[in-house]
Design an enzyme around this catalytic site. Structure first.
Site, PDB file in Angstrom:
ATOM      1  CB  SER A  23       3.442  10.894  -4.326  1.00 12.98           C
ATOM      2  OG  SER A  23       2.037  10.896  -4.424  1.00 12.98           O
ATOM      3  CD  GLN A  79       0.734  -8.932  -2.674  1.00 14.58           C
ATOM      4  OE1 GLN A  79       1.391  -9.576  -3.452  1.00 14.58           O
ATOM      5  NE2 GLN A  79      -0.519  -8.610  -2.935  1.00 14.58           N
ATOM      6  CG  ASP A 105      -0.235  14.419   0.978  1.00 13.06           C
ATOM      7  OD1 ASP A 105       0.527  13.521   0.551  1.00 13.06           O
ATOM      8  OD2 ASP A 105      -1.465  14.257   1.117  1.00 13.06           O
ATOM      9  N   GLY A 123      -4.618  -4.279  -3.797  1.00 17.33           N
ATOM     10  CA  GLY A 123      -5.614  -3.247  -4.071  1.00 17.33           C
ATOM     11  C   GLY A 123      -4.847  -1.993  -4.437  1.00 17.33           C
ATOM     12  CG  HIS A 124      -2.109  -1.930  -6.982  1.00 13.50           C
ATOM     13  ND1 HIS A 124      -1.171  -2.434  -7.838  1.00 13.50           N
ATOM     14  CD2 HIS A 124      -1.829  -2.494  -5.763  1.00 13.50           C
ATOM     15  CE1 HIS A 124      -0.380  -3.273  -7.190  1.00 13.50           C
ATOM     16  NE2 HIS A 124      -0.759  -3.332  -5.934  1.00 13.50           N
ATOM     17  CB  THR A 148       1.811 -12.277   0.442  1.00  9.12           C
ATOM     18  OG1 THR A 148       0.790 -12.859  -0.378  1.00  9.12           O
ATOM     19  CG2 THR A 148       2.985 -11.803  -0.418  1.00  9.12           C
ATOM     20  CG  ASP A 203      -1.858  -1.216   1.228  1.00 10.58           C
ATOM     21  OD1 ASP A 203      -2.186  -1.715   0.139  1.00 10.58           O
ATOM     22  OD2 ASP A 203      -2.215  -1.660   2.338  1.00 10.58           O
ATOM     23  N   GLY A 229       1.457   3.043  -2.513  1.00 14.56           N
ATOM     24  CA  GLY A 229       0.982   3.959  -3.563  1.00 14.56           C
ATOM     25  C   GLY A 229       1.487   3.526  -4.941  1.00 14.56           C
ATOM     26  CE  LYS A 230       2.308  -2.364  -4.349  1.00 17.66           C
ATOM     27  NZ  LYS A 230       2.021  -2.033  -2.951  1.00 17.66           N
ATOM     28  N   GLY A 231       0.015   1.781  -7.279  1.00 20.76           N
ATOM     29  CA  GLY A 231      -0.964   1.981  -8.351  1.00 20.76           C
ATOM     30  C   GLY A 231      -0.886   3.379  -8.928  1.00 20.76           C
TER      31      GLY A 231
HETATM   32  P1  GDP Z   1      -0.857   0.389  -3.521  1.00 20.29           P
HETATM   33  O1  GDP Z   1      -1.449  -0.908  -3.079  1.00 20.29           O
HETATM   34  O2  GDP Z   1       0.609   0.457  -3.287  1.00 20.29           O
HETATM   35  O3  GDP Z   1      -1.219   0.748  -4.927  1.00 20.29           O
HETATM   36  O4  GDP Z   1      -1.497   1.508  -2.583  1.00 20.29           O
HETATM   37  P2  GDP Z   1      -3.049   1.626  -2.126  1.00 20.29           P
HETATM   38  O5  GDP Z   1      -3.830   2.091  -3.276  1.00 20.29           O
HETATM   39  O6  GDP Z   1      -3.492   0.386  -1.450  1.00 20.29           O
HETATM   40  O7  GDP Z   1      -2.909   2.701  -0.985  1.00 20.29           O
HETATM   41  C1  GDP Z   1      -2.395   3.963  -1.208  1.00 20.29           C
HETATM   42  C2  GDP Z   1      -3.450   4.992  -0.847  1.00 20.29           C
HETATM   43  O8  GDP Z   1      -2.854   6.256  -0.741  1.00 20.29           O
HETATM   44  C3  GDP Z   1      -4.542   5.146  -1.890  1.00 20.29           C
HETATM   45  O9  GDP Z   1      -5.737   5.505  -1.248  1.00 20.29           O
HETATM   46  C4  GDP Z   1      -4.037   6.294  -2.747  1.00 20.29           C
HETATM   47  O10 GDP Z   1      -5.083   7.003  -3.398  1.00 20.29           O
HETATM   48  C5  GDP Z   1      -3.382   7.157  -1.710  1.00 20.29           C
HETATM   49  N1  GDP Z   1      -2.226   7.951  -2.151  1.00 20.29           N
HETATM   50  C6  GDP Z   1      -1.252   7.625  -3.041  1.00 20.29           C
HETATM   51  N2  GDP Z   1      -0.304   8.587  -3.079  1.00 20.29           N
HETATM   52  C7  GDP Z   1      -0.683   9.531  -2.193  1.00 20.29           C
HETATM   53  C8  GDP Z   1      -0.091  10.736  -1.735  1.00 20.29           C
HETATM   54  O11 GDP Z   1       0.982  11.153  -2.149  1.00 20.29           O
HETATM   55  N3  GDP Z   1      -0.780  11.444  -0.798  1.00 20.29           N
HETATM   56  C9  GDP Z   1      -1.963  11.040  -0.288  1.00 20.29           C
HETATM   57  N4  GDP Z   1      -2.558  11.771   0.639  1.00 20.29           N
HETATM   58  N5  GDP Z   1      -2.545   9.882  -0.684  1.00 20.29           N
HETATM   59  C10 GDP Z   1      -1.903   9.129  -1.610  1.00 20.29           C
HETATM   60  P1  IMO Z   2      -0.971  -4.153  -2.264  1.00 17.93           P
HETATM   61  O1  IMO Z   2      -0.511  -4.692  -3.610  1.00 17.93           O
HETATM   62  C1  IMO Z   2      -0.998  -4.637   2.048  1.00 17.93           C
HETATM   63  C2  IMO Z   2      -1.021  -8.745   3.608  1.00 17.93           C
HETATM   64  C3  IMO Z   2      -2.272  -9.190   4.333  1.00 17.93           C
HETATM   65  C4  IMO Z   2      -1.670 -10.173   5.292  1.00 17.93           C
HETATM   66  C5  IMO Z   2      -0.562 -10.832   4.492  1.00 17.93           C
HETATM   67  C6  IMO Z   2      -0.959 -12.137   3.835  1.00 17.93           C
HETATM   68  O2  IMO Z   2      -2.248  -3.445  -2.300  1.00 17.93           O
HETATM   69  O3  IMO Z   2       0.150  -3.402  -1.618  1.00 17.93           O
HETATM   70  P2  IMO Z   2      -2.541 -12.832   1.821  1.00 17.93           P
HETATM   71  O4  IMO Z   2      -3.924 -12.405   1.450  1.00 17.93           O
HETATM   72  O5  IMO Z   2      -1.516 -12.544   0.786  1.00 17.93           O
HETATM   73  O6  IMO Z   2      -2.506 -14.249   2.281  1.00 17.93           O
HETATM   74  O7  IMO Z   2      -2.176 -11.960   3.117  1.00 17.93           O
HETATM   75  O8  IMO Z   2      -0.221  -9.896   3.485  1.00 17.93           O
HETATM   76  N1  IMO Z   2      -1.248  -8.215   2.241  1.00 17.93           N
HETATM   77  C7  IMO Z   2      -1.198  -6.919   1.909  1.00 17.93           C
HETATM   78  N2  IMO Z   2      -1.023  -5.827   2.691  1.00 17.93           N
HETATM   79  N3  IMO Z   2      -1.122  -4.501   0.719  1.00 17.93           N
HETATM   80  C8  IMO Z   2      -1.274  -5.596  -0.075  1.00 17.93           C
HETATM   81  O9  IMO Z   2      -1.244  -5.511  -1.426  1.00 17.93           O
HETATM   82  C9  IMO Z   2      -1.366  -6.868   0.523  1.00 17.93           C
HETATM   83  N4  IMO Z   2      -1.532  -8.120   0.044  1.00 17.93           N
HETATM   84  C10 IMO Z   2      -1.452  -8.941   1.113  1.00 17.93           C
HETATM   85  O10 IMO Z   2      -2.908  -8.118   4.969  1.00 17.93           O
HETATM   86  O11 IMO Z   2      -1.074  -9.493   6.362  1.00 17.93           O
HETATM   87 MG    MG Z   3      -2.958  -1.614  -1.775  1.00 20.20          MG
END
Ligand code: GDP
Ligand code: IMO
Ligand code: MG
Length: 424
Positions: free
Chosen positions: A413, A226, A335, A43-44, A241, A16, A18-20
């Protein structure tokens, strides 16, 4: 001379980062965007023109016209989640059929894989992994156990036979866990129906497709899911994972040789989060942690669970830089720290009275993180588009981190929106 045409984006923390958002932004510089591991546990989030999109299986380049998106062999696919994603894309008018290809060697997540995930987690009680319950672990177990079903199997006349055999195996296994409430019949019906959407996608021999693309000079971006600290080998095992989330996973997850890899772009938040169980040395179980969660809107994009929050942790980031061969850093969510008077970064750990920069085998042996304090900048970054205009406090914070990690930042970012970026 080797042609290094595959750049990689990798999460350096527990996911999480902010890869997406960053993949969506960078995608227009590439011809092909590929997912190489993980599955719908990811979840991206992308924010484009005020609209928010969350992708789980489909690569984050899908909103860019003229770019091909590939779901590589290292990915595990749940046809139900994929179908939902494709439905959403269709509603948005995204012509995914011409932009999305899937490897014949990608493994399928069966409804009984999800049942096993549920059963396994329930049986672990307080020691549960905190899995997203998407069936990831059981599917990769079948892959390495040589029992799995793959996208390419869908074309075989014996697919249903293979499916039934694997399902029976799963049910026998599940019985050992005791009673689990699960609507298998309903899930199975949905799954079968959703297979049609998967069959409609062009299935490819990913290894040939990608290498041919490299040979004709196409540029490829590999999108990690991840984060490095969730890697099956080097993460906080067993709270990880079931795939190699690090750069090494790109080679086995797409079918390319290591000498094809060029830039490795490592992403970190300006602080740190984790969903699910497992060690987290800089976690803040206090009002500061609550504030990070609130200001950063730290709730899971896949499960909606509140994310655990804490300060940025340099020993783990240092390990991630090393494991991935990071050549440039991206810092996101700077931010979120705008209103904090004091900001901290863990620079080392104290273990048995001694300071170390190494991540120990058992992170629970860490007595406490050693922190460096930074003065907050107490101002908005909203209108800043050049590094020269960053508040002094923010500049000191990020340049100190890059110095300690030995890799320069290329992107900062400052918001969820596609255009909220400062390029260096
Ligand atoms: P990912 O799994 O790495 O793609 O990240 P997620 O989407 O799960 O979580 C990142 C969250 O942070 C999302 O809700 C994005 O919209 C948000 N986000 C990404 N970059 C920024 C940033 O620079 N600032 C803020 N405030 N939110 C961000
Ligand atoms: P993105 O790509 C954050 C975590 C789960 C759990 C562990 C194992 O959005 O960054 P699993 O479902 O793979 O058996 O869960 O890994 N986990 C993540 N945490 N972002 C993810 O993906 C994750 N994918 C799995 O919360 O701790
Ligand atoms: Mg995510």
């Amino acid at each position: 001379m080797s042609r290094k045409h595959v750049d990689v984006i990798i999460g350096l923390q527990w996911g999480d980062e902010g890869k997406g958002k960053i993949v969506d932004y960078l995608a227009e510089q590439y011809d092909i965007v590929c997912r190489f591991q993980g599955g719908p546990n990811a979840g991206h989030t992308l924010k484009i023109d005020g609209n928010k999109f969350v992708l789980h299986t489909v690569p984050s380049g899908i909103f860019r016209k003229n770019i091909i998106n590939v779901i590589g062999n290292g990915v595990v696919i749940d046809p139900i989640t994929l179908s939902k994603e494709l439905d959403n894309l269709k509603k948005l008018g995204v012509d995914y059929l011409s932009r999305l290809k899937v490897s014949k060697k990608a493994h399928l997540i069966l409804p009984t894989h999800r049942l096993l995930d549920l059963a396994s987690e329930a049986s672990k009680g307080v020691e549960k992994i905190g899995s997203t319950l998407k069936g990831i672990g059981p599917t990769y177990m079948d892959k390495t156990g040589r029992n799995g079903l793959r996208v390419g199997d869908l074309a075989g006349s014996d697919f249903m036979e293979k499916y039934q055999k694997l399902k029976e195996k799963h049910l026998a296994l599940a019985r050992q866990f005791g009673e689990i409430e699960y609507d298998l019949e309903g899930e199975e019906k949905k799954w079968m129906a959703c297979l049609e959407d998967l069959k409609n996608l062009e299935s490819i021999d990913c290894e040939y497709y990608i290498n041919n693309a490299i040979n004709v000079g196409k540029k490829i971006l590999a999108e990690g899911a991840q984060g490095s600290l969730l890697d099956i080998d080097f993460g906080t095992y067993p709270y990880v994972t079931s795939s190699n989330t690090i750069t090494a996973g790109v080679c086995s997850g797409l079918g390319i040789a290591p000498n094809k890899i060029g830039e490795v772009i490592g992403i970190t938040k300006a602080y740190c989060t984790r969903v699910g169980s497992g060690p987290f040395p800089t976690e803040l179980n206090d009002e500061v942690g609550e504030r990070l969660r609130a200001e950063g809107n730290e709730f899971g994009a896949t499960t909606g669970r509140p994310r655990r929050c804490g300060w940025i942790d340099l020993p783990t980031l240092h390990l991630s830089v090393l494991l991935n061969g990071v050549t440039q850093l991206v810092i996101t969510k700077l931010d979120v720290l705008n209103n904090f008077e004091k900001i901290y970064a863990a620079t080392a750990y104290e273990i048995n009275g001694k300071e170390t920069n190494m991540v120990p085998f058992d992170m629970n042996t860490i007595t406490r993180p050693v922190y460096k304090e930074y003065k907050g900048w107490l101002s908005s970054l909203d209108t800043i588009t050049e590094t020269e205009n960053l508040p002094v406090g923010a500049w000191i914070f990020i340049t100190d981190i890059e110095k300690k990690l030995g890799v320069p930042f290329s992107i900062i970012s400052t918001g969820p929106e596609r255009e909220k970026l400062i390029l260096r």
